[in-house]
Design a protein around this motif. Structure first.
Motif, mmCIF file in Angstrom:
data_model
loop_
_atom_site.group_PDB
_atom_site.id
_atom_site.type_symbol
_atom_site.label_atom_id
_atom_site.label_comp_id
_atom_site.label_asym_id
_atom_site.label_seq_id
_atom_site.Cartn_x
_atom_site.Cartn_y
_atom_site.Cartn_z
ATOM 1 N N TYR A 78 0.816 -1.224 0.000
ATOM 2 C CA TYR A 78 0.000 0.000 0.000
ATOM 3 C C TYR A 78 0.846 1.269 0.000
ATOM 4 C CZ TYR A 78 -3.129 -3.678 1.473
ATOM 5 O OH TYR A 78 -3.814 -4.874 1.574
ATOM 6 N N ASP A 79 2.064 1.196 -0.465
ATOM 7 C CA ASP A 79 2.983 2.338 -0.568
ATOM 8 C C ASP A 79 3.093 3.101 0.744
ATOM 9 O OD1 ASP A 79 4.837 3.972 -1.868
ATOM 10 O OD2 ASP A 79 3.289 5.393 -2.507
ATOM 11 N N ARG A 80 3.180 2.380 1.852
ATOM 12 C CA ARG A 80 3.282 3.025 3.165
ATOM 13 C C ARG A 80 4.528 3.890 3.280
ATOM 14 N NH1 ARG A 80 1.036 -2.135 5.540
ATOM 15 N NH2 ARG A 80 -1.142 -1.602 5.835
ATOM 16 N N LEU A 81 5.612 3.477 2.660
ATOM 17 C CA LEU A 81 6.836 4.282 2.746
ATOM 18 C C LEU A 81 6.711 5.588 1.969
ATOM 19 C CD1 LEU A 81 9.578 1.520 2.479
ATOM 20 C CD2 LEU A 81 8.791 2.705 4.518
ATOM 21 N N GLY A 82 5.828 5.622 0.967
ATOM 22 C CA GLY A 82 5.613 6.847 0.193
ATOM 23 C C GLY A 82 5.065 7.973 1.057
ATOM 24 N N ASP A 83 4.377 7.623 2.149
ATOM 25 C CA ASP A 83 3.844 8.639 3.056
ATOM 26 C C ASP A 83 4.963 9.377 3.784
ATOM 27 O OD1 ASP A 83 1.316 7.853 2.308
ATOM 28 O OD2 ASP A 83 1.011 6.567 4.077
ATOM 29 N N GLU A 84 6.163 8.778 3.828
ATOM 30 C CA GLU A 84 7.286 9.394 4.530
ATOM 31 C C GLU A 84 8.084 10.338 3.644
ATOM 32 O OE1 GLU A 84 9.697 6.429 6.357
ATOM 33 O OE2 GLU A 84 7.974 5.418 7.241
ATOM 34 N N GLY A 85 7.811 10.334 2.360
ATOM 35 C CA GLY A 85 8.535 11.220 1.458
ATOM 36 C C GLY A 85 9.067 10.485 0.253
ATOM 37 N N PRO A 86 9.716 11.201 -0.653
ATOM 38 C CA PRO A 86 10.209 10.590 -1.888
ATOM 39 C C PRO A 86 11.521 9.840 -1.673
ATOM 40 C CG PRO A 86 10.778 12.905 -1.841
ATOM 41 C CD PRO A 86 9.943 12.640 -0.611
ATOM 42 N N GLY A 87 11.850 9.009 -2.648
ATOM 43 C CA GLY A 87 13.153 8.345 -2.657
ATOM 44 C C GLY A 87 13.177 7.019 -1.940
ATOM 45 N N PRO A 88 14.370 6.435 -1.863
ATOM 46 C CA PRO A 88 14.540 5.123 -1.230
ATOM 47 C C PRO A 88 14.512 5.253 0.284
ATOM 48 C CG PRO A 88 16.654 5.912 -2.017
ATOM 49 C CD PRO A 88 15.624 6.919 -2.431
ATOM 50 N N ARG A 89 13.340 5.196 0.868
ATOM 51 C CA ARG A 89 13.141 5.501 2.286
ATOM 52 C C ARG A 89 13.998 4.630 3.208
ATOM 53 N NH1 ARG A 89 12.309 10.161 2.038
ATOM 54 N NH2 ARG A 89 11.939 10.093 4.254
ATOM 55 N N ARG A 90 14.137 3.379 2.912
ATOM 56 C CA ARG A 90 14.916 2.511 3.799
ATOM 57 C C ARG A 90 16.397 2.830 3.734
ATOM 58 N NH1 ARG A 90 10.901 -1.564 2.381
ATOM 59 N NH2 ARG A 90 9.612 -1.832 4.225
ATOM 60 N N LEU A 91 16.873 3.318 2.593
ATOM 61 C CA LEU A 91 18.281 3.706 2.491
ATOM 62 C C LEU A 91 18.550 5.024 3.194
ATOM 63 C CD1 LEU A 91 19.209 2.813 -1.191
ATOM 64 C CD2 LEU A 91 19.854 1.615 0.897
ATOM 65 N N LEU A 92 17.533 5.866 3.319
ATOM 66 C CA LEU A 92 17.712 7.185 3.910
ATOM 67 C C LEU A 92 17.604 7.177 5.427
ATOM 68 C CD1 LEU A 92 15.663 9.282 1.336
ATOM 69 C CD2 LEU A 92 18.145 9.063 1.494
ATOM 70 N N VAL A 93 17.226 6.080 6.018
ATOM 71 C CA VAL A 93 17.115 6.001 7.476
ATOM 72 C C VAL A 93 18.472 6.304 8.083
ATOM 73 C CG1 VAL A 93 16.670 4.455 9.427
ATOM 74 C CG2 VAL A 93 15.216 4.367 7.420
ATOM 75 N N GLY A 94 18.492 7.141 9.099
ATOM 76 C CA GLY A 94 19.744 7.531 9.738
ATOM 77 C C GLY A 94 20.299 8.832 9.183
ATOM 78 N N ARG A 95 19.698 9.367 8.113
ATOM 79 C CA ARG A 95 20.127 10.631 7.530
ATOM 80 C C ARG A 95 19.032 11.680 7.695
ATOM 81 N NH1 ARG A 95 21.842 7.763 2.107
ATOM 82 N NH2 ARG A 95 23.732 6.772 2.806
ATOM 83 N N GLY A 96 18.257 11.536 8.766
ATOM 84 C CA GLY A 96 17.188 12.496 9.013
ATOM 85 C C GLY A 96 15.885 12.097 8.360
ATOM 86 N N ALA A 97 15.888 11.029 7.580
ATOM 87 C CA ALA A 97 14.665 10.560 6.938
ATOM 88 C C ALA A 97 14.198 9.303 7.653
ATOM 89 C CB ALA A 97 14.931 10.261 5.461
ATOM 90 N N GLY A 98 13.081 8.794 7.219
ATOM 91 C CA GLY A 98 12.581 7.541 7.777
ATOM 92 C C GLY A 98 11.872 7.721 9.097
ATOM 93 N N ARG A 99 11.482 8.935 9.431
ATOM 94 C CA ARG A 99 10.765 9.157 10.679
ATOM 95 C C ARG A 99 9.272 9.159 10.389
ATOM 96 N NH1 ARG A 99 14.335 10.427 14.480
ATOM 97 N NH2 ARG A 99 16.327 11.216 13.833
ATOM 98 N N THR A 100 8.542 8.666 11.339
ATOM 99 C CA THR A 100 7.090 8.645 11.216
ATOM 100 C C THR A 100 6.524 9.491 12.343
ATOM 101 O OG1 THR A 100 6.894 6.714 12.633
ATOM 102 C CG2 THR A 100 7.133 6.294 10.278
ATOM 103 N N PRO A 101 5.234 9.819 12.321
ATOM 104 C CA PRO A 101 4.657 10.605 13.402
ATOM 105 C C PRO A 101 4.869 9.964 14.774
ATOM 106 C CG PRO A 101 3.107 10.442 11.573
ATOM 107 C CD PRO A 101 4.280 9.583 11.245
#
Length: 177
Positions: A135-158
């Motif tokens: 269901y494109d759940r990672l798309g709700d977090e923003g564009p790009g490869p969300r799992r690769l961006l974890v630890g760089r300020g991305a990959g956060r959820t509410p």
């Protein structure tokens, strides 16, 4: 292969291994998990009753169809000690596993059918990927490869930082090359 004489009522671990095709280490593991049992001789050597050979075969067949060892142990616990499992025993026990196996078969069929739409990246936010990103759940977090961006300020959820793959992730989520 050494043929066991009919009058032999106990087997060494080596004989049980050779006859069943199961490694000695696996037999020791099965024993430590309560799937089979042995007695000890005065010299502290294991001796297995002959019915253990059928129990080991029962374990192998059950594992082959995907039954977890804990379920196999529970099933074997319903059998009387020192008795070879019979065809009726197998029929009764396998019937209790039938619905779980049917559920797993349906799940595997869905996975197989959904694989044709997957590019196998495991990390990109693709709306069609029902395996790595249902269901494109990672798309709700923003564009790009969300799992690769974890630890760089991305990959956060509410609810806070992401600590691992989605609970719904049905496939390993490996980074793309």
């Amino acid at each position: 292969m050494t043929r066991l004489e009919h009058r032999v009522h106990e087997l060494t671990v080596g004989q049980l291994s050779e006859r069943s095709g199961v490694a000695v280490s696996a037999l020791h593991f099965y024993e430590s998990k309560g799937l089979i049992s042995s007695r000890r001789t005065a010299g502290n050597q294991r001796r297995f009753s002959r019915d253990t050979l059928r129990r080991v075969s029962f374990i192998k067949v059950s594992q082959r169809v995907g039954i977890p060892l804990s379920d196999i142990r529970d099933a074997l616990a319903t059998l009387p000690e020192e008795r070879t499992p019979t065809v009726a025993d197998w029929a009764r026990l396998s019937e209790t596993w039938r619905s779980d196996l049917d559920d797993r078969i349906r799940q595997l069929e869905r996975l197989r059918d959904d694989l044709t739409e997957c590019i196998g990246c495991g990390c990109l936010s693709i709306s069609k990927c029902g395996l790595a990103n249902p269901y494109d759940r990672l798309g709700d977090e923003g564009p790009g490869p969300r799992r690769l961006l974890v630890g760089r300020g991305a990959g956060r959820t509410p609810s806070g930082p992401r600590t691992g793959p989605d609970e719904d992730c049905a496939a390993p989520c490996a980074p793309a090359d």
